[in-house]
Write an enzyme that holds these catalytic residues in place. Structure first.
Site, PDB file in Angstrom:
ATOM      1  N   GLY A  17       0.789  -1.239   0.000  1.00 37.72           N
ATOM      2  CA  GLY A  17       0.000   0.000   0.000  1.00 37.72           C
ATOM      3  C   GLY A  17       0.817   1.283   0.000  1.00 37.72           C
ATOM      4  N   ARG A  41       7.611  -4.271   2.571  1.00 38.96           N
ATOM      5  CA  ARG A  41       8.911  -4.506   3.196  1.00 38.96           C
ATOM      6  C   ARG A  41       9.608  -3.228   3.634  1.00 38.96           C
ATOM      7  NH1 ARG A  41      11.091  -7.624  -1.954  1.00 38.96           N
ATOM      8  NH2 ARG A  41       9.998  -5.809  -2.758  1.00 38.96           N
ATOM      9  N   PHE A  99       8.782  -9.526 -13.213  1.00 44.96           N
ATOM     10  CA  PHE A  99       9.724  -8.940 -14.173  1.00 44.96           C
ATOM     11  C   PHE A  99       9.652  -9.771 -15.446  1.00 44.96           C
ATOM     12  CE2 PHE A  99      11.988 -11.541 -11.022  1.00 44.96           C
ATOM     13  CZ  PHE A  99      12.389 -12.605 -11.812  1.00 44.96           C
ATOM     14  N   TYR A 149      -3.809 -12.098 -17.414  1.00 46.82           N
ATOM     15  CA  TYR A 149      -3.145 -13.341 -17.840  1.00 46.82           C
ATOM     16  C   TYR A 149      -3.227 -14.423 -16.756  1.00 46.82           C
ATOM     17  CZ  TYR A 149       1.140 -11.232 -15.755  1.00 46.82           C
ATOM     18  OH  TYR A 149       2.054 -10.637 -14.930  1.00 46.82           O
ATOM     19  N   PRO A 192      -2.886  -2.559 -18.318  1.00 41.91           N
ATOM     20  CA  PRO A 192      -1.717  -1.713 -18.031  1.00 41.91           C
ATOM     21  C   PRO A 192      -2.046  -0.407 -17.323  1.00 41.91           C
ATOM     22  CG  PRO A 192      -2.229  -1.712 -20.382  1.00 41.91           C
ATOM     23  CD  PRO A 192      -3.171  -2.687 -19.749  1.00 41.91           C
TER      24      PRO A 192
HETATM   25  C1  HXC Z   1      15.839 -12.528 -14.218  1.00 42.57           C
HETATM   26  C2  HXC Z   1      15.797 -12.025 -11.962  1.00 42.57           C
HETATM   27  C3  HXC Z   1      15.379 -10.702 -12.244  1.00 42.57           C
HETATM   28  C4  HXC Z   1      15.195 -10.337 -13.616  1.00 42.57           C
HETATM   29  C5  HXC Z   1      15.572 -10.919 -10.106  1.00 42.57           C
HETATM   30  N1  HXC Z   1      15.906 -12.097 -10.636  1.00 42.57           N
HETATM   31  N2  HXC Z   1      15.233 -10.051 -11.071  1.00 42.57           N
HETATM   32  N3  HXC Z   1      16.019 -12.921 -12.926  1.00 42.57           N
HETATM   33  N4  HXC Z   1      15.437 -11.271 -14.550  1.00 42.57           N
HETATM   34  N5  HXC Z   1      14.795  -9.100 -13.936  1.00 42.57           N
HETATM   35  C6  HXC Z   1      16.362 -13.276  -9.913  1.00 42.57           C
HETATM   36  C7  HXC Z   1      17.632 -13.009  -9.146  1.00 42.57           C
HETATM   37  O1  HXC Z   1      18.772 -13.121  -9.987  1.00 42.57           O
HETATM   38  C8  HXC Z   1      17.573 -14.087  -8.079  1.00 42.57           C
HETATM   39  O2  HXC Z   1      17.927 -15.350  -8.584  1.00 42.57           O
HETATM   40  C9  HXC Z   1      16.088 -14.189  -7.780  1.00 42.57           C
HETATM   41  O3  HXC Z   1      15.397 -13.637  -8.915  1.00 42.57           O
HETATM   42  C10 HXC Z   1      15.692 -13.372  -6.558  1.00 42.57           C
HETATM   43  O4  HXC Z   1      16.152 -12.053  -6.764  1.00 42.57           O
HETATM   44  P1  HXC Z   1      16.256 -10.993  -5.590  1.00 42.57           P
HETATM   45  O5  HXC Z   1      16.681  -9.703  -6.165  1.00 42.57           O
HETATM   46  O6  HXC Z   1      17.080 -11.571  -4.461  1.00 42.57           O
HETATM   47  O7  HXC Z   1      14.744 -10.977  -5.114  1.00 42.57           O
HETATM   48  P2  HXC Z   1      14.011 -10.023  -4.115  1.00 42.57           P
HETATM   49  O8  HXC Z   1      14.965  -9.055  -3.483  1.00 42.57           O
HETATM   50  O9  HXC Z   1      13.212 -10.896  -3.250  1.00 42.57           O
HETATM   51  O10 HXC Z   1      13.061  -9.144  -5.075  1.00 42.57           O
HETATM   52  C11 HXC Z   1      11.922  -9.673  -5.645  1.00 42.57           C
HETATM   53  C12 HXC Z   1      11.750  -9.202  -7.112  1.00 42.57           C
HETATM   54  C13 HXC Z   1      11.870  -7.661  -7.213  1.00 42.57           C
HETATM   55  C14 HXC Z   1      10.412  -9.733  -7.590  1.00 42.57           C
HETATM   56  C15 HXC Z   1      12.883  -9.831  -7.942  1.00 42.57           C
HETATM   57  O11 HXC Z   1      11.689  -7.242  -8.549  1.00 42.57           O
HETATM   58  C16 HXC Z   1      10.859  -6.952  -6.343  1.00 42.57           C
HETATM   59  O12 HXC Z   1      11.147  -6.699  -5.166  1.00 42.57           O
HETATM   60  N6  HXC Z   1       9.665  -6.613  -6.860  1.00 42.57           N
HETATM   61  C17 HXC Z   1       8.594  -5.978  -6.085  1.00 42.57           C
HETATM   62  C18 HXC Z   1       7.805  -4.985  -6.868  1.00 42.57           C
HETATM   63  C19 HXC Z   1       7.317  -5.433  -8.230  1.00 42.57           C
HETATM   64  O13 HXC Z   1       7.865  -6.389  -8.819  1.00 42.57           O
HETATM   65  N7  HXC Z   1       6.345  -4.699  -8.788  1.00 42.57           N
HETATM   66  C20 HXC Z   1       5.797  -4.981 -10.076  1.00 42.57           C
HETATM   67  C21 HXC Z   1       4.467  -5.634  -9.941  1.00 42.57           C
HETATM   68  S1  HXC Z   1       3.714  -5.429 -11.489  1.00 42.57           S
HETATM   69  P3  HXC Z   1      19.441 -15.976  -8.390  1.00 42.57           P
HETATM   70  O14 HXC Z   1      19.337 -17.335  -8.986  1.00 42.57           O
HETATM   71  O15 HXC Z   1      20.349 -15.054  -9.156  1.00 42.57           O
HETATM   72  O16 HXC Z   1      19.701 -15.965  -6.916  1.00 42.57           O
HETATM   73  C22 HXC Z   1       2.714  -6.698 -11.855  1.00 42.57           C
HETATM   74  C23 HXC Z   1       1.871  -6.374 -13.078  1.00 42.57           C
HETATM   75  C24 HXC Z   1       1.483  -7.503 -13.948  1.00 42.57           C
HETATM   76  O17 HXC Z   1       2.677  -7.692 -11.216  1.00 42.57           O
HETATM   77  C25 HXC Z   1       0.697  -7.153 -15.203  1.00 42.57           C
HETATM   78  C26 HXC Z   1       1.159  -6.012 -16.066  1.00 42.57           C
HETATM   79  C27 HXC Z   1       0.263  -5.660 -17.216  1.00 42.57           C
HETATM   80  P1  NAP Z   2       4.260  -1.772  -7.271  1.00 43.86           P
HETATM   81  O1  NAP Z   2       4.115  -0.323  -6.995  1.00 43.86           O
HETATM   82  O2  NAP Z   2       5.618  -2.309  -7.514  1.00 43.86           O
HETATM   83  O3  NAP Z   2       3.555  -2.552  -6.092  1.00 43.86           O
HETATM   84  C1  NAP Z   2       4.026  -3.729  -5.520  1.00 43.86           C
HETATM   85  C2  NAP Z   2       4.034  -3.552  -4.023  1.00 43.86           C
HETATM   86  O4  NAP Z   2       4.254  -4.807  -3.401  1.00 43.86           O
HETATM   87  C3  NAP Z   2       5.118  -2.610  -3.533  1.00 43.86           C
HETATM   88  O5  NAP Z   2       4.542  -1.632  -2.685  1.00 43.86           O
HETATM   89  C4  NAP Z   2       6.069  -3.498  -2.738  1.00 43.86           C
HETATM   90  O6  NAP Z   2       6.595  -2.786  -1.622  1.00 43.86           O
HETATM   91  C5  NAP Z   2       5.117  -4.616  -2.308  1.00 43.86           C
HETATM   92  N1  NAP Z   2       5.834  -5.871  -2.065  1.00 43.86           N
HETATM   93  C6  NAP Z   2       6.649  -6.522  -2.924  1.00 43.86           C
HETATM   94  N2  NAP Z   2       7.164  -7.615  -2.346  1.00 43.86           N
HETATM   95  C7  NAP Z   2       6.648  -7.649  -1.100  1.00 43.86           C
HETATM   96  C8  NAP Z   2       6.793  -8.544  -0.004  1.00 43.86           C
HETATM   97  N3  NAP Z   2       7.591  -9.625  -0.095  1.00 43.86           N
HETATM   98  N4  NAP Z   2       6.119  -8.296   1.139  1.00 43.86           N
HETATM   99  C9  NAP Z   2       5.316  -7.208   1.241  1.00 43.86           C
HETATM  100  N5  NAP Z   2       5.129  -6.323   0.237  1.00 43.86           N
HETATM  101  C10 NAP Z   2       5.800  -6.549  -0.916  1.00 43.86           C
HETATM  102  O7  NAP Z   2       3.389  -2.169  -8.548  1.00 43.86           O
HETATM  103  P2  NAP Z   2       1.863  -1.887  -8.939  1.00 43.86           P
HETATM  104  O8  NAP Z   2       1.836  -1.717 -10.391  1.00 43.86           O
HETATM  105  O9  NAP Z   2       1.268  -0.858  -8.067  1.00 43.86           O
HETATM  106  O10 NAP Z   2       1.202  -3.309  -8.615  1.00 43.86           O
HETATM  107  C11 NAP Z   2       0.178  -3.455  -7.657  1.00 43.86           C
HETATM  108  C12 NAP Z   2      -0.651  -4.681  -7.967  1.00 43.86           C
HETATM  109  O11 NAP Z   2      -1.295  -4.540  -9.208  1.00 43.86           O
HETATM  110  C13 NAP Z   2       0.159  -5.968  -8.056  1.00 43.86           C
HETATM  111  O12 NAP Z   2      -0.593  -7.039  -7.500  1.00 43.86           O
HETATM  112  C14 NAP Z   2       0.286  -6.172  -9.538  1.00 43.86           C
HETATM  113  O13 NAP Z   2       0.498  -7.516  -9.894  1.00 43.86           O
HETATM  114  C15 NAP Z   2      -1.043  -5.674 -10.007  1.00 43.86           C
HETATM  115  N6  NAP Z   2      -1.102  -5.307 -11.407  1.00 43.86           N
HETATM  116  C16 NAP Z   2      -0.502  -4.164 -11.837  1.00 43.86           C
HETATM  117  C17 NAP Z   2      -0.598  -3.814 -13.165  1.00 43.86           C
HETATM  118  C18 NAP Z   2       0.013  -2.551 -13.695  1.00 43.86           C
HETATM  119  O14 NAP Z   2      -0.045  -2.323 -14.900  1.00 43.86           O
HETATM  120  N7  NAP Z   2       0.571  -1.689 -12.862  1.00 43.86           N
HETATM  121  C19 NAP Z   2      -1.286  -4.641 -14.045  1.00 43.86           C
HETATM  122  C20 NAP Z   2      -1.866  -5.818 -13.576  1.00 43.86           C
HETATM  123  C21 NAP Z   2      -1.776  -6.118 -12.245  1.00 43.86           C
HETATM  124  P3  NAP Z   2       8.026  -3.124  -0.976  1.00 43.86           P
HETATM  125  O15 NAP Z   2       9.019  -3.138  -2.083  1.00 43.86           O
HETATM  126  O16 NAP Z   2       8.221  -2.032   0.031  1.00 43.86           O
HETATM  127  O17 NAP Z   2       7.887  -4.451  -0.300  1.00 43.86           O
END
Ligand code: HXC
Ligand code: NAP
Length: 283
Positions: A17, A41, A99, A149, A192
């Site tokens: 949030g 986090r 990602f 998806y 998106p």
């Molecule tokens: C390939 C990757 C990678 C990448 C990380 N890894 N990023 N591999 N390509 N881009 C691998 C690392 O090398 C590692 O594997 C493992 O994943 C864990 O990586 P960490 O960095 O240690 O993970 P962590 O710190 O836990 O972070 C989690 C995360 C990070 C998912 C990788 O991106 C994150 O914190 N995301 C949170 C916010 C987020 O993703 N928001 C977007 C949501 S959008 P190895 O083997 O090297 O150890 C969404 C929308 C969907 O969901 C629909 C859109 C239309």
């Molecule tokens: P975002 O800003 O990156 O939101 C993801 C949030 O999840 C961040 O606030 C992150 O905060 C938190 N998070 C990640 N790992 C966590 C963990 N281990 N524990 C607790 N919190 C964690 O991206 P967003 O676009 O707003 O996405 C929000 C939601 O919408 C997601 O469910 C996503 O799949 C969905 N969605 C987004 C889109 C889009 O186009 N934006 C499309 C389809 C669906 P911290 O890093 O502080 O933990």
């Protein structure tokens, strides 16, 4: 669009949030009278977001740091929010990780990172709070944020697709199983929406960004407030009979990809004249 106190007396916990869509939902809930807790986090991100939002409300937003992949931290988060507000009425499972990558380049740890946040995190939060609701006889609502998806699948985001499909199954399964306890489950599937978190990991270059926009029949991306309005309705008492439903908010994007002939959009009027001659021959 909404009455001023639509969500008054509701305590709403939004995971993820502090940023993006989660923050937009938290702000909307707050504006509609809810008491709001945000969790993720990064404590500093949460605190900054809570402070900014709280300046526009009587009840300060409550920030709680929690890694949803850790069930002990999830239990501690629920304790902290319950102690602070006395109850929780609504859980929004919005935290996610994602990602783009060819699947063959991923390690099992990369899969675990995304499945852990999305599928396990959502499950841990739902299970912990659900047990509390059931034990105390309190009703509640769970809103899960999925993606389109979740049902079509998608290459290049396979861990996320698998995890979101699991969350959708969780939504529909518990909608039935826990309805007898007065617990509703609903989901939103966004198309998106430009957020820093999503765009930096899914469309890090302008051409990838443009491709996402081109997929949407309405010709634009979503606005965060549009999604927040939908969320406010779904968690409100006006949606009390909606259970197990996933509402898509994507400008028609996934249907455009699914419809076999939708790409005929590219055919010019002159080409249509020629095609009409050909197709009309067939009586
Ligand atoms: C390939 C990757 C990678 C990448 C990380 N890894 N990023 N591999 N390509 N881009 C691998 C690392 O090398 C590692 O594997 C493992 O994943 C864990 O990586 P960490 O960095 O240690 O993970 P962590 O710190 O836990 O972070 C989690 C995360 C990070 C998912 C990788 O991106 C994150 O914190 N995301 C949170 C916010 C987020 O993703 N928001 C977007 C949501 S959008 P190895 O083997 O090297 O150890 C969404 C929308 C969907 O969901 C629909 C859109 C239309
Ligand atoms: P975002 O800003 O990156 O939101 C993801 C949030 O999840 C961040 O606030 C992150 O905060 C938190 N998070 C990640 N790992 C966590 C963990 N281990 N524990 C607790 N919190 C964690 O991206 P967003 O676009 O707003 O996405 C929000 C939601 O919408 C997601 O469910 C996503 O799949 C969905 N969605 C987004 C889109 C889009 O186009 N934006 C499309 C389809 C669906 P911290 O890093 O502080 O933990």
């Amino acid at each position: 669009m909404f009455e001023a106190n639509l969500l008054k007396n509701k305590v709403i916990l939004v995971t993820g949030g502090g940023t993006g869509l989660g923050r937009a939902m938290a702000e909307k809930f707050l504006a509609l009278g809810a008491k709001v807790a945000i969790a993720s986090r990064r404590q500093e991100v949460l605190e900054a977001a809570a402070q900014e939002m709280s300046s526009r409300s009587d009840t300060p937003v409550f920030p709680v740091s929690c890694d949803v992949r850790n069930p002990d931290q999830v239990a501690a988060m629920m304790d902290t929010v319950m102690d602070h507000f006395g109850k929780i009425d609504v859980l929004v499972n919005n935290a996610a990780g994602n990602f783009i990558s060819p699947t063959e380049r991923l390690s099992h740890r990369a899969f675990d990172a995304v499945l852990g946040i999305v599928l396990h995190g959502t499950t841990y939060c739902t299970l912990d709070l659900g047990k509390r609701w059931i034990a105390s006889g309190q009703s509640g609502t769970v809103l899960n944020i999925v993606t389109t998806y979740a049902w079509t699948g998608s290459g290049y985001v396979v861990p996320s697709a698998a995890a979101k499909a699991g969350v959708l199954a969780l939504t529909r399964s518990l909608a039935v199983e826990w309805a007898k306890y007065g617990i509703r489950h609903v989901a939103i599937a966004p198309g998106p929406f430009p957020t820093e978190g999503a765009w930096s990991r899914l469309a890090p270059t302008p051409d990838l960004h443009e491709k996402l926009v081109q997929r949407v029949p309405l010709g634009r991306v979503g606005e965060k407030d549009e999604l927040a309005n939908l969320a406010a309705y779904l968690v409100s008492d006006y949606a009390a009979f909606i259970n197990g439903e996933v509402v898509t908010i994507d400008g028609g994007e996934w249907l455009k990809g699914a419809g076999e002939f939708n790409e005929l959009e590219a055919v010019t009027p002159e080409q249509w004249d020629q095609l009409a001659e050909l197709t009309r021959k067939n009586k």
